[in-house]
Scaffold this active site. Sequence first.
Site, PDB file in Angstrom:
ATOM      1  N   LYS A   1       0.857  -1.179   0.000  1.00  0.00           N
ATOM      2  CA  LYS A   1       0.000   0.000   0.000  1.00  0.00           C
ATOM      3  C   LYS A   1       0.893   1.229   0.000  1.00  0.00           C
ATOM      4  CE  LYS A   1      -1.594   2.852   2.810  1.00  0.00           C
ATOM      5  NZ  LYS A   1      -1.651   4.052   1.925  1.00  0.00           N
TER       6      LYS A   1
ATOM      7  N   CYS B   1      13.638  10.771   6.213  1.00  0.00           N
ATOM      8  CA  CYS B   1      13.508  10.363   7.609  1.00  0.00           C
ATOM      9  C   CYS B   1      14.803  10.533   8.394  1.00  0.00           C
ATOM     10  CB  CYS B   1      13.015   8.927   7.694  1.00  0.00           C
ATOM     11  SG  CYS B   1      14.000   7.770   6.717  1.00  0.00           S
TER      12      CYS B   1
END
Length: 328
Positions: A20, A130
């Site tokens: 996803k 990140c």
Amino acid sequence: MMLAWKFGPALCTGNVVVLKPAEQTPLTALYIAALTKEAGFPAGVVNVLPGFGPTAGAALADHMQVDKIAFTGSVEVGRLIQQASGKSNLKSVTLELGGKSPNIVLADADLENAVNWAHSGIFFNMGQNCCAGSRVFVQEAVYDEFLELSKKKADAAVVGDPWEEKSENGPQVDQSQFDRIMGYIESGKKEGATLVCGGTRVGKKGFFIRPTIFGNVQDNMKIAREEIFGPVMQVLKFKDVEEVVERANNTFYGLAGAVFTKDIDKALTISSSLQAGSVWINCYDVVLSQTPFGGFKMSGHGRELGEDSLKEYTQVKCVTVKIPVKIS
């Protein structure tokens, strides 16, 4: 890149995959799915399921026949996935979450090299990274010079159409992220940090933000504590190694860090003292497919890349056989 980090170890250890993608960026995943079909992958081995987190993502996290979730994203969503695992089938979970990574520059460092790596360490991918080196700790003897050189480099960066070869920085991913970043910039100014450069929108269309640097940043400021996920560098001053290690570790995150120095003893001491999954010496964000990547503390658990990533997609089984005849 995130897709490859998940697909590679999952597929080579014999698993099937349901991916996803983030709702803001589904196109690359769909194209890869088409390529796997063209390459002859059996039907059902690679599946791409675009959708929103609260619906498609939650359905996967809650599903009793999904054995593992590997997630890259925010701490907030990581918590939800971990909770869903506990409420469903206790599925294995790998989390690669946020960061507020310290980039430490000692006075004896090659300053030009440190400035170049610090620049790419925070402004790469418009700061939407990140492990971005957003907290840059600079020893007081070279603090002013570092700020001056960093400002010069940031001011020269070309912000514009990412399809243009001359562009170094493109837009933020969407309106929501643009507004979030501009809110942090306003917070930095209100809390007393010095806006060295940037801090403004570029053009009237799109979500372009000029590379931004704050000086005179204090540890308790919002911009120094929370992940901004945008092109905003915070430069903090320190006196000695013991001080900077304590301050660098004073965060709930622990994804990455770096140290710039010509003294290998100091480099190794600091790198071993930082509570982070990846630490670079005299460089930043050098991620290799052979080396493990992952975080400490609220930056997640589990590892991607390298041999360690294969362990995340396998389980250990012990089979014991009774031999009826003694073998001498």
